[in-house]
Design an enzyme around this catalytic site. Structure first.
Site, PDB file in Angstrom:
ATOM      1  CB  SER A 159      -0.780   0.122   1.040  1.00  0.00           C
ATOM      2  OG  SER A 159      -0.057   0.295   2.434  1.00  0.00           O
ATOM      3  CG  ASP A 163      -3.840  -2.333  -1.886  1.00  0.00           C
ATOM      4  OD1 ASP A 163      -4.770  -2.571  -2.609  1.00  0.00           O
ATOM      5  OD2 ASP A 163      -3.890  -2.467  -0.643  1.00  0.00           O
TER       6      ASP A 163
HETATM    7  P1  13P Z   1      -8.805  -4.742   5.093  1.00  0.00           P
HETATM    8  O1  13P Z   1      -7.869  -3.905   5.802  1.00  0.00           O
HETATM    9  O2  13P Z   1     -10.450  -4.320   5.497  1.00  0.00           O
HETATM   10  O3  13P Z   1      -8.513  -6.176   5.291  1.00  0.00           O
HETATM   11  O4  13P Z   1      -8.716  -4.269   3.607  1.00  0.00           O
HETATM   12  C1  13P Z   1      -7.507  -4.623   2.977  1.00  0.00           C
HETATM   13  C2  13P Z   1      -7.773  -4.130   1.370  1.00  0.00           C
HETATM   14  O5  13P Z   1      -8.640  -3.876   0.884  1.00  0.00           O
HETATM   15  C3  13P Z   1      -6.314  -3.468   0.810  1.00  0.00           C
HETATM   16  O6  13P Z   1      -6.594  -2.810  -0.281  1.00  0.00           O
END
Ligand code: 13P
Length: 284
Positions: free
Chosen positions: A50, A82
């Protein structure tokens, strides 16, 4: 084994009716826990970074750690960006060795999202890297949001059809009622909407915000066309709970390995449970 393009994993999952777990990774122990779990379950796996992970660990470290882990195992591993924020970031990740990128233009008006996503697809396609995009808004927890507001942020099936046809993305993240983070109540997924999208769209669909969604709802979503399930919060919870447990049993512990080792083990168990739930065990 080196990174495989995400699209090859997802297309197989789509054909055979299961989903691949996409697990967020930020540090060495998380990377090891995820990859070891996948190897033990003989499951293909996606590790994703992320914006926070890139800020925390740095792109080079993420690629090096995931590559080292992937080279030790037989199962296919994809490394995915992500919620990528820009064309420039997508290119940086491709250059650094990612086998898949998400470009998240979901905040943009449809035409702008299409144009920006298409630019990423053109570059990624040229070098065999997969692209995920998002349509509709996957928010934070939604208890304060009224039903009509909630619906206004969800993916519109006809728009999804047009978006995929015009961009050529490999996978589409849909907003059907999930949210990132910890849910206050039980999330209610709009399965009719998911089915309508899957009927119109010819690419694997992605479920974000899957931590805390009941197992039965996850299974149903997979049966309706979800082929990639994103999990972050449940991993963080298991990781930190193990550290808290060790520290409460041994408050004077000063060896980080005595905290992070059990954390890695706890996270690994969660990844295994998710792999089982998603039906990807034994599919490597
Ligand atoms: P959660 O943190 O709810 O598991 O979601 C993860 C996500 O969608 C990362 O893109």
């Amino acid at each position: 084994m080196s990174f495989v393009p995400m699209s090859s994993l997802l297309e197989r999952a789509r054909k055979d009716g299961y989903a691949i777990g996409a697990f967020n990774a930020n540090n060495l122990e998380i990377v090891q826990g995820i990859v070891e779990a996948a190897e033990e379950m003989e499951a293909p796996v996606i590790l994703q970074a992320s914006q926070g992970a890139i800020k925390y660990a740095g792109l080079d470290y993420i690629v090096a750690m995931v590559r080292a882990a992937a080279e030790k195992v037989k199962v296919p591993v994809a490394l995915h960006l992500d919620h990528g924020t820009s064309f420039e970031q997508a290119v940086q990740c491709i250059r650094a060795g990612f086998s898949s990128v998400m470009y998240d233009g979901s905040k943009l008006p449809l035409e702008e999202n299409i144009a920006a996503t298409l630019a990423v697809v053109k570059v990624a396609r040229a070098v065999g890297v997969s692209v995920e995009a998002e349509l509709g808004r996957i928010g934070g927890t939604e208890d304060d949001i009224s039903v009509s507001d909630r619906e206004a942020t969800m993916t519109v099936p006809e728009e999804a059809q047009e978006f995929v046809a015009r961009t050529g993305v490999d996978a589409l993240a849909v907003a059907i009622g999930t949210a990132h983070g910890v849910y206050k109540g039980e999330p209610k997924l709009d399965f009719d909407r998911l089915k309508a999208i899957a009927d119109l769209v010819d690419v694997p669909l992605v479920l974000h915000g899957a931590s805390g969604v009941p197992d039965e709802a996850i299974k149903r979503a997979i049966s309706l066309g979800i082929c990639k399930v994103n999990i972050d919060t449940n991993l963080r919870q298991a990781f930190v709970a193990a550290i808290v447990r060790v520290l409460s049993e041994k408050p004077g512990e000063i060896d980080p390995r005595k905290l992070l080792g059990p954390a890695r083990e706890a996270l690994k168990q969660v990844v295994k449970e998710k792999i089982s739930l998603f039906g990807s065990a034994g599919r490597a």
